[in-house]
Motif scaffolding. Structure first.
Motif, PDB file in Angstrom:
ATOM      1  N   GLU A  38     -79.372 -38.642  47.788  1.00 45.93           N
ATOM      2  CA  GLU A  38     -80.271 -39.691  47.312  1.00 45.93           C
ATOM      3  C   GLU A  38     -81.560 -39.725  48.142  1.00 45.93           C
ATOM      4  OE1 GLU A  38     -76.284 -40.304  45.933  1.00 45.93           O
ATOM      5  OE2 GLU A  38     -76.966 -40.287  48.006  1.00 45.93           O
ATOM      6  N   ASP A  39     -81.418 -39.601  49.466  1.00 44.03           N
ATOM      7  CA  ASP A  39     -82.602 -39.543  50.335  1.00 44.03           C
ATOM      8  C   ASP A  39     -83.455 -38.319  50.021  1.00 44.03           C
ATOM      9  OD1 ASP A  39     -81.877 -41.865  51.633  1.00 44.03           O
ATOM     10  OD2 ASP A  39     -81.104 -40.843  53.424  1.00 44.03           O
ATOM     11  N   LYS A  42     -85.343 -39.012  46.773  1.00 45.62           N
ATOM     12  CA  LYS A  42     -86.398 -40.000  47.018  1.00 45.62           C
ATOM     13  C   LYS A  42     -87.592 -39.352  47.707  1.00 45.62           C
ATOM     14  CE  LYS A  42     -87.054 -44.522  49.239  1.00 45.62           C
ATOM     15  NZ  LYS A  42     -88.037 -44.256  50.258  1.00 45.62           N
ATOM     16  N   GLU A  45     -89.502 -36.925  45.338  1.00 42.84           N
ATOM     17  CA  GLU A  45     -90.291 -37.641  44.344  1.00 42.84           C
ATOM     18  C   GLU A  45     -91.494 -38.348  44.969  1.00 42.84           C
ATOM     19  OE1 GLU A  45     -87.300 -39.883  42.229  1.00 42.84           O
ATOM     20  OE2 GLU A  45     -86.351 -38.014  41.548  1.00 42.84           O
ATOM     21  N   GLU A  46     -91.358 -38.820  46.208  1.00 39.99           N
ATOM     22  CA  GLU A  46     -92.492 -39.431  46.909  1.00 39.99           C
ATOM     23  C   GLU A  46     -93.572 -38.392  47.200  1.00 39.99           C
ATOM     24  OE1 GLU A  46     -90.681 -41.279  50.297  1.00 39.99           O
ATOM     25  OE2 GLU A  46     -90.116 -43.079  49.179  1.00 39.99           O
TER      26      GLU A  46
END
Length: 79
Positions: A38-39, A42, A45-46
């Protein structure tokens, strides 16, 4: 843009995980690999958002030059 260079980015996820982890360990550095998937998603995508929303792009002075190297559907949909 004096030399007509263009900003381009290729974002790759997981391609060098083992080498990066070994390199950090040898150097006594913190492990650079995210601890959860998940990290990882994230962060990926950032980074895409940062590239797409750069000031020069938003003001129309540059185009987005981005390769999204992923099979993750949600990351693809972010673009």
């Amino acid at each position: 843009r004096i030399e007509n260079w263009q900003y381009a980015v290729k974002i790759v996820r997981g391609a060098y995980m083992h080498q990066e982890r070994d390199r950090a360990k040898k150097r006594g550095e913190e492990d650079p690999i995210h601890s959860t998937i998940e990290d990882t998603h994230k962060c990926y995508e950032e980074i895409m958002e940062d590239v797409i929303s750069r000031e020069n792009v938003q003001e129309g002075r540059e185009k987005v030059n981005l390769v999204v190297a992923t099979h993750n559907q949600s990351s693809v949909e972010c673009t």
